[in-house]
Enzyme design. Sequence first.
Site, short mmCIF file in Angstrom:
data_model
loop_
_atom_site.label_atom_id
_atom_site.label_comp_id
_atom_site.label_asym_id
_atom_site.label_seq_id
_atom_site.Cartn_x
_atom_site.Cartn_y
_atom_site.Cartn_z
N HIS A 57 0.85 -1.21 0.00
CA HIS A 57 0.00 0.00 0.00
C HIS A 57 0.88 1.24 0.00
O HIS A 57 2.09 1.16 0.17
CB HIS A 57 -0.99 -0.02 1.16
CG HIS A 57 -0.39 0.08 2.54
ND1 HIS A 57 0.49 -0.86 3.05
CD2 HIS A 57 -0.54 1.00 3.52
CE1 HIS A 57 0.83 -0.53 4.27
NE2 HIS A 57 0.24 0.60 4.59
N HIS A 59 1.44 3.90 1.92
CA HIS A 59 2.04 4.61 3.06
C HIS A 59 3.57 4.67 2.98
O HIS A 59 4.21 3.71 2.55
CB HIS A 59 1.62 3.95 4.38
CG HIS A 59 0.24 4.33 4.81
ND1 HIS A 59 -0.48 3.59 5.74
CD2 HIS A 59 -0.57 5.37 4.44
CE1 HIS A 59 -1.67 4.17 5.92
NE2 HIS A 59 -1.74 5.24 5.14
N ASP A 61 5.98 4.41 5.09
CA ASP A 61 6.83 3.40 5.73
C ASP A 61 6.90 2.11 4.92
O ASP A 61 7.66 1.20 5.26
CB ASP A 61 6.39 3.14 7.19
CG ASP A 61 4.99 2.58 7.31
OD1 ASP A 61 4.08 3.11 6.66
OD2 ASP A 61 4.80 1.61 8.06
N HIS A 62 6.14 2.03 3.81
CA HIS A 62 6.19 0.87 2.92
C HIS A 62 6.75 1.21 1.54
O HIS A 62 7.03 0.31 0.75
CB HIS A 62 4.79 0.25 2.78
CG HIS A 62 4.21 -0.18 4.09
ND1 HIS A 62 4.13 -1.50 4.47
CD2 HIS A 62 3.75 0.54 5.14
CE1 HIS A 62 3.62 -1.57 5.70
NE2 HIS A 62 3.38 -0.34 6.13
N HIS A 115 -7.57 -0.25 5.97
CA HIS A 115 -6.47 0.59 6.46
C HIS A 115 -6.18 1.68 5.42
O HIS A 115 -6.12 2.86 5.74
CB HIS A 115 -5.25 -0.30 6.69
CG HIS A 115 -4.00 0.41 7.11
ND1 HIS A 115 -3.83 0.96 8.35
CD2 HIS A 115 -2.85 0.64 6.43
CE1 HIS A 115 -2.61 1.50 8.42
NE2 HIS A 115 -2.00 1.33 7.27
N ASP A 134 -0.52 -4.13 6.30
CA ASP A 134 -1.10 -3.52 7.51
C ASP A 134 -2.59 -3.87 7.62
O ASP A 134 -3.36 -3.13 8.23
CB ASP A 134 -0.94 -2.00 7.49
CG ASP A 134 0.50 -1.54 7.71
OD1 ASP A 134 1.39 -2.39 7.84
OD2 ASP A 134 0.72 -0.31 7.74
N HIS A 172 4.39 -5.12 10.83
CA HIS A 172 4.85 -4.38 12.01
C HIS A 172 5.00 -5.29 13.23
O HIS A 172 4.22 -6.23 13.39
CB HIS A 172 3.87 -3.25 12.37
CG HIS A 172 3.84 -2.12 11.38
ND1 HIS A 172 4.67 -1.02 11.49
CD2 HIS A 172 3.11 -1.93 10.27
CE1 HIS A 172 4.43 -0.19 10.48
NE2 HIS A 172 3.49 -0.72 9.72
FE FE Z 1 2.75 0.43 7.99
ZN ZN Z 2 0.20 1.53 6.60
#
Ligand code: FE
Ligand code: ZN
Length: 256
Positions: A57, A59, A61-62, A115, A134, A172
């Site tokens: 996805h 975001h 952090d990915h 999410h 996530d 995570h």
């Molecule tokens: Fe994440």
């Molecule tokens: Zn995420």
Amino acid sequence: MPRFAYHQFLYGSDNYGVLVHDPETQLTAAIDAGDHSAYQQALDEKGWQLSHIFITHHHGDHTEGLEALATSTGAHVYGPSGDNPGHVHIMTQLSEGDEIAFAGEQIKVLHTPGHTLDMLNFYLPTESVCFTGDTLFSLGCGRVFEGDFNMMWHSLSKLMALPSDTIIYSSHEYTEANAKFALSVDPDNQMLKDRAAEVASKRAQGQPTVPSLLSEEMATNPFLRASDSGMRAYLGMAEATDAEVFAEVRTRKDNF
Ligand code: FE
Ligand code: ZN
């Protein structure tokens, strides 16, 4: 019989990256690309050359390391469709039901929005492995940012329909905090109590609690247990629909 090797590593504060390697063809896939140097270091450590990147996805952090990792390795990038800025470096856009061949094995694409609306999960039937991003965590699920609770429940239901021996790689290390919350809504679940103790001792030794088995999650993850009569009774929701029980549990977690 699994034929691939898996290497999971931490980056950022609590993100997990995973490399999937086929010793026969030497092909290597990365799940997400949140940090270029962490992924490159993991590749160097294993002596693997990256050929595929699968993005779950948009975001940061990915995806923050995606451009650099794709450029430095020449890997082909697969991921969600859409015009989000996080999608710019995706070469092959995927959606629900798509199938990709990786080293001759099938990867099935599951769209699990909630999410985020673009969330994809990657299921490898011959390996009994699913990368849940996530969407589904060990003892938890992603916070519902872009979708709604009904959508997230529908997405989790897709994962619950996978074989119970599926190995769940989530993105995570949240399990210890998730366990504390889980006990607050399902306090009489002995398997959950046992798992919470096991998680605490693993974390005290600095060990990962990811991956886990879908069967463990079905027995102990409150977000998958909307139909459980014990948890329903505890919540005073014996007559509610499963989606309503899920929404109540997710709301409680948001305020925990
Ligand atoms: Fe994440
Ligand atoms: Zn995420």
